[in-house]
Design a protein around this motif. Structure first.
Motif, PDB file in Angstrom:
ATOM      1  N   LEU A  46      18.331   0.821  -9.182  1.00 25.93           N
ATOM      2  CA  LEU A  46      19.446   1.262  -7.746  1.00 25.93           C
ATOM      3  C   LEU A  46      17.938   1.063  -7.000  1.00 25.93           C
ATOM      4  CD1 LEU A  46      22.284   3.092  -7.399  1.00 25.93           C
ATOM      5  CD2 LEU A  46      21.793   0.058  -7.966  1.00 25.93           C
ATOM      6  N   ALA A  47      16.173   1.539  -6.976  1.00 28.14           N
ATOM      7  CA  ALA A  47      15.407   2.161  -6.855  1.00 28.14           C
ATOM      8  C   ALA A  47      14.480   0.828  -6.976  1.00 28.14           C
ATOM      9  CB  ALA A  47      14.933   2.736  -6.783  1.00 28.14           C
ATOM     10  N   GLY A  48      14.656   0.045  -8.029  1.00 30.35           N
ATOM     11  CA  GLY A  48      13.572  -1.189  -8.385  1.00 30.35           C
ATOM     12  C   GLY A  48      13.855  -2.375  -7.899  1.00 30.35           C
ATOM     13  N   ILE A  49      15.588  -2.475  -7.305  1.00 33.12           N
ATOM     14  CA  ILE A  49      16.289  -3.693  -7.125  1.00 33.12           C
ATOM     15  C   ILE A  49      15.742  -3.284  -5.118  1.00 33.12           C
ATOM     16  CG2 ILE A  49      18.081  -4.906  -6.445  1.00 33.12           C
ATOM     17  CD1 ILE A  49      19.684  -3.940  -8.699  1.00 33.12           C
ATOM     18  N   GLY A  50      16.051  -1.821  -4.740  1.00 30.79           N
ATOM     19  CA  GLY A  50      15.649  -2.189  -3.149  1.00 30.79           C
ATOM     20  C   GLY A  50      14.044  -1.961  -3.112  1.00 30.79           C
ATOM     21  N   MET A  51      13.097  -1.805  -4.157  1.00 31.73           N
ATOM     22  CA  MET A  51      11.438  -1.992  -3.641  1.00 31.73           C
ATOM     23  C   MET A  51      11.683  -3.680  -3.532  1.00 31.73           C
ATOM     24  SD  MET A  51       8.517  -1.137  -3.352  1.00 31.73           S
ATOM     25  CE  MET A  51       7.297  -1.839  -2.890  1.00 31.73           C
ATOM     26  N   VAL A  52      11.764  -4.095  -4.888  1.00 33.57           N
ATOM     27  CA  VAL A  52      11.708  -5.299  -4.994  1.00 33.57           C
ATOM     28  C   VAL A  52      12.044  -6.471  -3.369  1.00 33.57           C
ATOM     29  CG1 VAL A  52      11.807  -7.974  -5.911  1.00 33.57           C
ATOM     30  CG2 VAL A  52      11.358  -5.418  -7.158  1.00 33.57           C
ATOM     31  N   GLU A  53      13.585  -6.203  -3.293  1.00 28.29           N
ATOM     32  CA  GLU A  53      14.388  -6.924  -2.785  1.00 28.29           C
ATOM     33  C   GLU A  53      14.048  -6.752  -0.484  1.00 28.29           C
ATOM     34  OE1 GLU A  53      16.455  -9.153  -2.503  1.00 28.29           O
ATOM     35  OE2 GLU A  53      17.285  -8.477  -4.722  1.00 28.29           O
ATOM     36  N   SER A  54      13.452  -5.188   0.020  1.00 28.39           N
ATOM     37  CA  SER A  54      13.454  -4.756   0.935  1.00 28.39           C
ATOM     38  C   SER A  54      11.851  -3.712   0.863  1.00 28.39           C
ATOM     39  CB  SER A  54      14.959  -4.814   1.641  1.00 28.39           C
ATOM     40  OG  SER A  54      14.852  -3.268   1.060  1.00 28.39           O
TER      41      SER A  54
ATOM     42  N   ALA B 226       0.915  -1.383   0.028  1.00 34.42           N
ATOM     43  CA  ALA B 226      -0.282   0.065   0.014  1.00 34.42           C
ATOM     44  C   ALA B 226       0.957   0.933   0.223  1.00 34.42           C
ATOM     45  CB  ALA B 226      -0.665  -0.183   1.569  1.00 34.42           C
ATOM     46  N   GLY B 227      -0.030   1.955  -0.394  1.00 36.14           N
ATOM     47  CA  GLY B 227       0.953   3.357  -1.109  1.00 36.14           C
ATOM     48  C   GLY B 227       2.490   3.378  -1.901  1.00 36.14           C
ATOM     49  N   THR B 228       2.615   2.626  -2.629  1.00 37.77           N
ATOM     50  CA  THR B 228       3.592   2.479  -3.373  1.00 37.77           C
ATOM     51  C   THR B 228       2.982   2.780  -5.126  1.00 37.77           C
ATOM     52  OG1 THR B 228       3.284  -0.178  -3.461  1.00 37.77           O
ATOM     53  CG2 THR B 228       5.047   0.492  -1.961  1.00 37.77           C
ATOM     54  N   ILE B 229       4.306   3.403  -5.262  1.00 34.50           N
ATOM     55  CA  ILE B 229       4.184   3.458  -7.561  1.00 34.50           C
ATOM     56  C   ILE B 229       3.085   2.399  -7.816  1.00 34.50           C
ATOM     57  CG2 ILE B 229       6.267   2.951  -8.249  1.00 34.50           C
ATOM     58  CD1 ILE B 229       5.609   5.603  -9.273  1.00 34.50           C
ATOM     59  N   GLU B 230       2.403   2.954  -8.898  1.00 30.10           N
ATOM     60  CA  GLU B 230       1.329   1.603  -9.885  1.00 30.10           C
ATOM     61  C   GLU B 230       2.451   1.986 -11.023  1.00 30.10           C
ATOM     62  OE1 GLU B 230      -2.332   1.921 -12.303  1.00 30.10           O
ATOM     63  OE2 GLU B 230      -1.524   3.437 -11.368  1.00 30.10           O
ATOM     64  N   THR B 231       3.253   0.546 -11.343  1.00 35.44           N
ATOM     65  CA  THR B 231       4.078   0.208 -12.057  1.00 35.44           C
ATOM     66  C   THR B 231       3.124  -0.070 -13.960  1.00 35.44           C
ATOM     67  OG1 THR B 231       3.932  -2.128 -11.749  1.00 35.44           O
ATOM     68  CG2 THR B 231       5.530  -0.804 -10.272  1.00 35.44           C
ATOM     69  N   PRO B 232       4.274   0.383 -14.302  1.00 36.15           N
ATOM     70  CA  PRO B 232       2.980  -0.146 -15.976  1.00 36.15           C
ATOM     71  C   PRO B 232       2.797  -1.707 -16.014  1.00 36.15           C
ATOM     72  CG  PRO B 232       5.399   0.121 -16.294  1.00 36.15           C
ATOM     73  CD  PRO B 232       4.774   0.597 -14.765  1.00 36.15           C
ATOM     74  N   PRO B 233       2.314  -2.218 -17.173  1.00 38.38           N
ATOM     75  CA  PRO B 233       2.054  -3.570 -17.171  1.00 38.38           C
ATOM     76  C   PRO B 233       3.623  -4.136 -17.601  1.00 38.38           C
ATOM     77  CG  PRO B 233       0.459  -2.641 -17.706  1.00 38.38           C
ATOM     78  CD  PRO B 233       1.388  -1.110 -17.988  1.00 38.38           C
ATOM     79  N   HIS B 234       4.035  -5.391 -17.305  1.00 39.36           N
ATOM     80  CA  HIS B 234       5.208  -5.785 -17.705  1.00 39.36           C
ATOM     81  C   HIS B 234       6.087  -6.221 -19.247  1.00 39.36           C
ATOM     82  CE1 HIS B 234       5.988  -8.045 -13.462  1.00 39.36           C
ATOM     83  NE2 HIS B 234       5.505  -6.552 -13.713  1.00 39.36           N
ATOM     84  N   ASP B 235       4.404  -6.416 -19.930  1.00 38.31           N
ATOM     85  CA  ASP B 235       4.916  -6.899 -21.623  1.00 38.31           C
ATOM     86  C   ASP B 235       4.604  -5.666 -22.376  1.00 38.31           C
ATOM     87  OD1 ASP B 235       1.898  -5.723 -21.116  1.00 38.31           O
ATOM     88  OD2 ASP B 235       0.581  -8.012 -22.033  1.00 38.31           O
TER      89      ASP B 235
ATOM     90  N   THR C 244       7.699   9.867  -6.159  1.00 36.88           N
ATOM     91  CA  THR C 244       8.222   8.503  -7.052  1.00 36.88           C
ATOM     92  C   THR C 244       7.558   7.068  -5.410  1.00 36.88           C
ATOM     93  OG1 THR C 244      10.412   8.848  -5.501  1.00 36.88           O
ATOM     94  CG2 THR C 244       9.658   8.589  -8.022  1.00 36.88           C
ATOM     95  N   THR C 245       6.929   8.329  -3.875  1.00 37.57           N
ATOM     96  CA  THR C 245       6.703   7.401  -3.199  1.00 37.57           C
ATOM     97  C   THR C 245       8.212   6.849  -2.181  1.00 37.57           C
ATOM     98  OG1 THR C 245       6.089   5.227  -3.803  1.00 37.57           O
ATOM     99  CG2 THR C 245       4.307   6.862  -3.744  1.00 37.57           C
ATOM    100  N   ILE C 246       9.471   6.871  -2.210  1.00 35.50           N
ATOM    101  CA  ILE C 246      10.885   6.103  -2.235  1.00 35.50           C
ATOM    102  C   ILE C 246      10.707   7.106  -1.059  1.00 35.50           C
ATOM    103  CG2 ILE C 246      13.142   5.739  -2.362  1.00 35.50           C
ATOM    104  CD1 ILE C 246      12.422   5.365  -5.318  1.00 35.50           C
ATOM    105  N   PRO C 247      10.951   6.558   0.376  1.00 39.94           N
ATOM    106  CA  PRO C 247      11.661   6.936   1.265  1.00 39.94           C
ATOM    107  C   PRO C 247      12.720   8.358   0.896  1.00 39.94           C
ATOM    108  CG  PRO C 247      11.063   5.077   1.532  1.00 39.94           C
ATOM    109  CD  PRO C 247      10.784   4.903   0.307  1.00 39.94           C
ATOM    110  N   GLY C 248      12.398   9.798   1.523  1.00 37.09           N
ATOM    111  CA  GLY C 248      13.767   9.956   1.343  1.00 37.09           C
ATOM    112  C   GLY C 248      15.089   9.296   1.878  1.00 37.09           C
ATOM    113  N   ARG C 249      15.265   8.953   2.634  1.00 33.87           N
ATOM    114  CA  ARG C 249      16.739   8.378   3.149  1.00 33.87           C
ATOM    115  C   ARG C 249      16.783   7.413   1.645  1.00 33.87           C
ATOM    116  NH1 ARG C 249      21.001   8.458   3.084  1.00 33.87           N
ATOM    117  NH2 ARG C 249      23.289   7.707   4.865  1.00 33.87           N
TER     118      ARG C 249
END
Length: 292
Positions: free
Chosen positions: A152-160, A61-70, A121-126
């Motif tokens: 890097l942000a994409g990896i950081g979102m998926v990982e943690s 909840a609160g994360t950014i909407e992503t475009p369709p993978h295809d 982007t809804t990414i935490p500033g830090r």
């Protein structure tokens, strides 16, 4: 009379095997019950482990909407950022009665840029500051890689979920308030068996390795690529160090991350999963588009 005694004796003798069978069955039932109980306890213990958000995790909840993978066929456009200006007084020698907080020695993103992009982007500033700093460092150290912070942000979102997995957050110094440590890499739960390599130094496990930190490094990989943004001992639980280590790892082998094949190869090197690549790509595009 003789025949009756013989018959009686035969009946008494026939009870022996029956008793043995009954006792054997009783023991088997007890042992089997014990085994099921132990298996149940072990299963309960394993079920208490929960891995960090992975490629199959549902968007939070609160994360950014992503475009369709295809609809995504290549890496996002390179996202430029505004670096903070150097403090002209940072190199001055303080007086005896002055107390200065040490100034960062590595390049950092401008505060206004971080605030604007974090909101978009809804990414935490830090966390965003850590990703952006890694881009600035690599632009100086390995410009041919053309690493951009959305990857890097994409990896950081998926990982943690940007260092917020398990209810923690990133402190002012960039270190997670709750250590993010994955499940034992013991060959179960679709993992590769990796016996302990760090003596439990990073993951607290002296039997098996576990992925560690907001960018989820295996200890051996961290040992090779770990780097400290500000100098000193690299800390995998610090977003600045973890993002820089991830950047160095992705840029290995002379990759150009604006090239689709190189970008894909880099992410597959990070995690050999097509679904993982697709999820990181979708978030990277979403962050790049939102920050434009």
């Amino acid at each position: 009379m003789g025949s009756r005694r013989a018959t009686g004796t035969g009946r008494r003798r026939s009870r022996g095997p029956v008793i043995v069978v009954c006792v054997t069955l009783s023991l088997c039932l007890l042992v089997t019950g014990g085994v099921f109980y132990l298996v149940g306890r072990v299963s309960d213990a394993l079920n208490e482990w929960s891995p960090p958000a992975g490629p199959t995790a549902e968007p939070q909840a609160g994360t950014i909407e992503t475009p369709p993978h295809d609809q995504l066929t290549g890496p996002p456009d390179r996202s430029e950022l505004t670096a903070a200006a150097a403090d002209p007084d940072a190199s001055g020698e303080p007086g005896a009665d002055e107390r200065h907080t040490p100034e960062p020695t590595a390049p950092r993103a401008e505060g206004a840029w971080v605030e604007r992009v974090a909101e978009a982007t809804t990414i935490p500033g830090r966390a965003l500051e850590g990703y952006a700093s890694a881009q600035l460092v690599m632009a100086e150290d390995q410009p041919s890689c053309q690493l951009s912070w959305p990857t890097l942000a994409g990896i950081g979102m998926v990982e943690s979920i940007h260092g917020t997995y398990a209810g923690g957050e990133l402190g002012p110094d960039g270190t997670t308030t709750v250590d993010i440590i994955g499940i034992p890499l013991d060959g179960t739960n679709n993992t590769r068996a990796i016996p302990d390599t760090d003596g439990g130094r990073y993951d607290g496990d002296t039997e098996w390795d576990r992925a560690i930190g907001p960018m989820q490094f295996i200890p051996t990989t961290w040992g090779r690529w770990g780097a400290s943004l500000e100098g000193g001992d690299p800390d995998p639980h610090n977003i600045d160090d973890a993002a820089l280590a991830a950047a160095r790892y992705l840029c290995a082998e002379g990759r150009d991350l604006t090239d689709a094949a190189d970008w894909e190869a880099a992410i597959l090197e990070y995690n050999q999963s097509r679904e993982y690549v697709n999820d990181v790509l979708a978030y990277a595009h979403a962050y790049a588009d939102a920050s434009a």
